[in-house]
Motif scaffolding. Structure first.
Motif, PDB file in Angstrom:
ATOM      1  N   SER A  47       0.840  -1.198   0.000  1.00 57.52           N
ATOM      2  CA  SER A  47       0.000   0.000   0.000  1.00 57.52           C
ATOM      3  C   SER A  47       0.871   1.243   0.000  1.00 57.52           C
ATOM      4  N   THR A  49       0.855   5.633   0.857  1.00 66.35           N
ATOM      5  CA  THR A  49       0.140   6.743   1.469  1.00 66.35           C
ATOM      6  C   THR A  49      -0.295   7.744   0.409  1.00 66.35           C
ATOM      7  N   LEU A  50      -1.237   8.592   0.770  1.00 61.19           N
ATOM      8  CA  LEU A  50      -1.777   9.576  -0.161  1.00 61.19           C
ATOM      9  C   LEU A  50      -1.213  10.971   0.090  1.00 61.19           C
ATOM     10  N   GLU A 111      -4.948  -2.485   2.670  1.00 62.66           N
ATOM     11  CA  GLU A 111      -6.069  -2.742   1.774  1.00 62.66           C
ATOM     12  C   GLU A 111      -5.793  -4.022   1.025  1.00 62.66           C
ATOM     13  N   LYS A 120     -10.600  -0.350  -9.144  1.00 57.61           N
ATOM     14  CA  LYS A 120     -10.000   0.882  -8.680  1.00 57.61           C
ATOM     15  C   LYS A 120      -9.513   0.678  -7.244  1.00 57.61           C
ATOM     16  N   SER A 121      -8.568   1.480  -6.833  1.00 55.22           N
ATOM     17  CA  SER A 121      -8.018   1.372  -5.499  1.00 55.22           C
ATOM     18  C   SER A 121      -8.836   2.207  -4.529  1.00 55.22           C
ATOM     19  N   ARG A 122      -9.125   1.634  -3.367  1.00 56.32           N
ATOM     20  CA  ARG A 122      -9.890   2.352  -2.365  1.00 56.32           C
ATOM     21  C   ARG A 122      -8.983   2.705  -1.190  1.00 56.32           C
ATOM     22  N   PRO A 123      -8.936   3.965  -0.778  1.00 52.86           N
ATOM     23  CA  PRO A 123      -8.079   4.332   0.343  1.00 52.86           C
ATOM     24  C   PRO A 123      -8.586   3.760   1.650  1.00 52.86           C
ATOM     25  N   THR A 124      -7.661   3.431   2.550  1.00 58.49           N
ATOM     26  CA  THR A 124      -8.001   2.951   3.878  1.00 58.49           C
ATOM     27  C   THR A 124      -7.181   3.731   4.893  1.00 58.49           C
ATOM     28  N   ASN A 131      -3.718   7.796   5.638  1.00 59.29           N
ATOM     29  CA  ASN A 131      -4.509   7.349   4.501  1.00 59.29           C
ATOM     30  C   ASN A 131      -3.646   6.535   3.544  1.00 59.29           C
ATOM     31  N   THR A 133      -3.577   3.766   0.054  1.00 56.60           N
ATOM     32  CA  THR A 133      -4.301   3.259  -1.101  1.00 56.60           C
ATOM     33  C   THR A 133      -3.604   1.999  -1.590  1.00 56.60           C
ATOM     34  N   TYR A 134      -4.391   1.089  -2.131  1.00 55.90           N
ATOM     35  CA  TYR A 134      -3.882  -0.192  -2.621  1.00 55.90           C
ATOM     36  C   TYR A 134      -2.933   0.025  -3.796  1.00 55.90           C
TER      37      TYR A 134
END
Length: 260
Positions: A47, A49-50, A111, A120-124, A131, A133-134
């Motif tokens: 994963s 980070t955003l 994720e 699509k990738s979903r943030p967790t 935050n 994302t995959y």
């Protein structure tokens, strides 16, 4: 300038399969998670980070003394010892943990959703509220080719599931067997060299232009944190380099451990 991604837990029993990578500002950039399971097949989830760009690409690097302050104290290489790993290898040289599992589960901060299903990738969020994302998953297999599921992003194989035998071709010989060559998102060929003590990524050309290299922790140096260094020539494809690094360093360590 080079981008350096420091391992958060260099003395983990599985520092490649279970770790967090920080930039020189102490900011988390990547997380690698591999749940325990009782079968030889496991799934590693990678994963990201955003935050945006890690420090080192768009910002000047911090001094080594500042790095030591922002990294956790137990990550300083002094007085650390790497944990041993027990692994098994199939006849094709692919590495798998002896205690392993099928599919990754959703865990706080990781994720594990298959992007082929969601497209699509979903943030967790992790436990600290970061935050993520995959990015990709690696399915380690013993008796057949392992495979990588890429999330949506800047990849040659974005959103696809690819067997490693199709992603990499073997070329040349190194200390631990054949080197691995793949085609990057920019259409160029890159070669991961399985060095005696570390992997090195170069352009697959006559000049062997350096792209990335991994530095193991130095036990008797206060600046000896293990880190992946990506040179300017590779900073347009950092995610792709990181995902392939996880796979390559895993198989290199297995070969090194078993002497094959």
């Amino acid at each position: 300038m080079s981008l350096k991604l420091y391992q958060r837990h260099p003395r983990s029993l599985e520092p490649i399969l279970e770790n967090t990578y920080l930039d020189v500002g102490g900011q988390t950039i990547y997380r690698v998670h591999t749940p325990f399971a009782p079968t030889p097949n496991r799934t590693t989830t990678i994963s990201k980070t955003l935050y945006g760009s890690p420090i080192g690409i768009d910002h000047p690097p911090l001094s080594p003394s500042t790095i030591r302050r922002v990294l956790p104290k137990d990550d300083n290489a002094a007085n650390l010892a790497s944990g041993s790993q027990r692994e098994s290898v199939d006849d094709s040289g692919l590495e798998i943990e002896p205690n392993a599992s099928g599919e990754a589960s959703n865990t706080a901060g990781h994720e594990a959703t298959n992007p082929l299903a969601t497209r699509k990738s979903r943030p967790t969020l992790d436990r600290e509220g970061t935050n993520f994302t995959y990015l990709a998953q690696i399915d380690w297999r013993v008796f057949k080719s392992s495979k990588i599921r890429f999330g949506e992003g800047q990849y040659s194989y974005a959103g696809r599931e690819v067997h490693v035998k199709d992603l990499f071709k073997k070329q040349g010989w190194g200390w631990w067997g054949r080197h691995r060559v793949f085609t990057g998102e920019d259409g160029n060929e890159y070669r991961w060299r399985l060095g005696r003590t570390r992997p090195e990524l170069t352009l697959n050309d006559a000049l062997k232009t350096p792209i990335a290299t991994f530095h193991n922790q130095r036990l008797f140096s206060r600046q000896g944190c293990a880190y992946l260094e990506i040179f300017p020539q590779g900073q347009h494809m950092v995610d792709e380099i990181f995902v392939t690094f996880i796979y390559i360093e895993r198989i290199r360590r297995v070969k090194q451990t078993h002497g094959i």
